[in-house]
Design an enzyme around this catalytic site. Sequence first.
Site, short mmCIF file in Angstrom:
data_model
loop_
_atom_site.label_atom_id
_atom_site.label_comp_id
_atom_site.label_asym_id
_atom_site.label_seq_id
_atom_site.Cartn_x
_atom_site.Cartn_y
_atom_site.Cartn_z
N CYS A 52 0.83 -1.19 0.09
CA CYS A 52 0.08 -0.02 0.12
C CYS A 52 0.96 1.54 -0.04
O CYS A 52 1.55 1.35 1.16
CB CYS A 52 -0.38 0.35 1.59
SG CYS A 52 -2.02 1.27 1.40
N CYS A 92 -11.51 13.67 5.11
CA CYS A 92 -12.50 13.01 5.16
C CYS A 92 -12.63 13.37 7.14
O CYS A 92 -11.42 12.85 7.16
CB CYS A 92 -12.14 11.59 4.47
SG CYS A 92 -12.27 11.77 2.30
N GLU A 124 -4.64 11.60 -1.44
CA GLU A 124 -5.88 11.51 -2.88
C GLU A 124 -4.90 11.62 -3.68
O GLU A 124 -4.62 12.20 -4.55
CB GLU A 124 -5.70 12.77 -2.49
CG GLU A 124 -7.03 13.03 -3.39
CD GLU A 124 -8.15 11.47 -4.35
OE1 GLU A 124 -7.69 11.07 -4.97
OE2 GLU A 124 -9.26 11.40 -3.55
N SER A 157 -13.83 5.97 -2.51
CA SER A 157 -14.55 5.32 -1.11
C SER A 157 -15.91 5.90 -1.45
O SER A 157 -15.80 7.52 -1.32
CB SER A 157 -13.42 6.53 -0.55
OG SER A 157 -12.36 5.69 -0.76
N LEU A 158 -16.39 5.31 -0.49
CA LEU A 158 -17.81 5.93 -1.05
C LEU A 158 -18.71 6.41 -0.12
O LEU A 158 -18.81 7.34 0.33
CB LEU A 158 -18.73 4.79 -1.84
CG LEU A 158 -20.45 5.46 -2.10
CD1 LEU A 158 -20.38 5.93 -3.85
CD2 LEU A 158 -20.81 4.50 -2.78
N ASN A 165 -11.25 1.94 11.23
CA ASN A 165 -10.47 1.71 12.58
C ASN A 165 -9.61 2.71 13.13
O ASN A 165 -9.72 3.97 12.58
CB ASN A 165 -8.87 1.95 11.60
CG ASN A 165 -9.38 -0.06 10.98
OD1 ASN A 165 -9.14 -0.78 10.97
ND2 ASN A 165 -8.91 0.50 9.41
#
Length: 441
Positions: A182, A193, A240, A293-294, A370
Amino acid sequence: MRLPGVEPGSIAWKAIILTVGLQTPVMLEIEVHHHSLSFSNSHVRSLSTNSSPSPLFSITNPSGVEEKTGIPMKGSKVVLKGMRYPELENWVQSHGYRPGQALMLWKRLYGNNIWARHSEELEGLNKDFKRMLSEHAEFKALSLKDIYTASDGTKKILFKLEDGLVIETVVIPCRRGRTTVCVSSQVGCAMNCQFCYTGRMGLKRSLSAAEIVEQAVLARRLLSHEVGTITNVVFMGMGEPLHNFENVIKAADILVDEQGLHFSPRKVTVSTSGLVPQIKRFLNESNCALAVSLNATTDEVRNWVMPINRKYNLEMLLGILREELRLKHNYKVLFEYVMLAGVNDSIEDAKRLIDLVRGIPCKINLISFNPHQGSQFKPTREEKMIEFRNILAEAGCIVFLRPSRGDDQMAACGQLGKLGEIQAPLLRVPAKFQGALEASL
């Protein structure tokens, strides 16, 4: 105004300051010339209140790209990992060497289990060619700071950048023979967010293509002997990705090159919070996978938890996906849905989600929230996540529960980064959800 740490004659930094508390914020770009600050009118622009979220304060260093050729530079040296293969081949030929030498160099940078970081590791190359590389090329974009290992085997790597900033990369082993790296695309993030720790940092700067690529290269070099072959790349670390579009696309091209790292395009996934124009470009310019990402089924909730929705709402976001995916054969977008207790995990949310994604070729990942310091959310209970999943599955959706990985080392989704003195603000909780958040505490 004299600035500490800036040498005379340098144009060392550009600072972008977002004024807050004004009805129409103004962004100023400041350049350092010698010991003075200058404000350029050409760089002053108003930002509408529903524009893409911007950091309270961010500093970006110069691009490091030679203007005439577009070749990435570090001082007088080219940055090797910042070039696609055709660019590398042209640069090698410009120094009087054959294209075959460029291919041999490329394979030693990215293939053959070498992952070279200096000219001494270039076995089999012409001595003169190696000497030229040591004089004119830079192999390294990152330096290792630390590696943390979570109880489930997840590895979090801290890399230090040349300017002293730190990014985090996560390697996630999987029992099915798949190991994922990742990677981060920015230091911090401008999207703010509300459930994401990285978003609280604000944006420090975007990463170069070389800084992105080398995360995957060093993950293989450092950890392949422990975790096995790294097969997948996800751009789901800090930042992003589509806010750093050009460098992310370039890095993805390098990652999938068949003569180098040779990741399958369908195993390289770029995630976005929903930047609609960039999504359109990505689906037209890249064969890599897209994750969106919804995280909400109404604009009211998404405006709160993902401020980017104020500019690109659910109708615009899902509309562009329906439109563009009609043109892509056998392609599915991955919807990521972080489940927040009492906020987006009701049966009504499940039913709305089914309606929202109808007609869009997709898979849905349900992700447990998380927790992190300062968070106002709590994760949805497992039994409720299963109920939510079952409603989606019964309606014909392809849906998965994605377990947390590495959360005991702050390596899980939404936990990366380190807060500084200046932090992005927590937004006002809509009145209808205040009771739900208090009940979940």
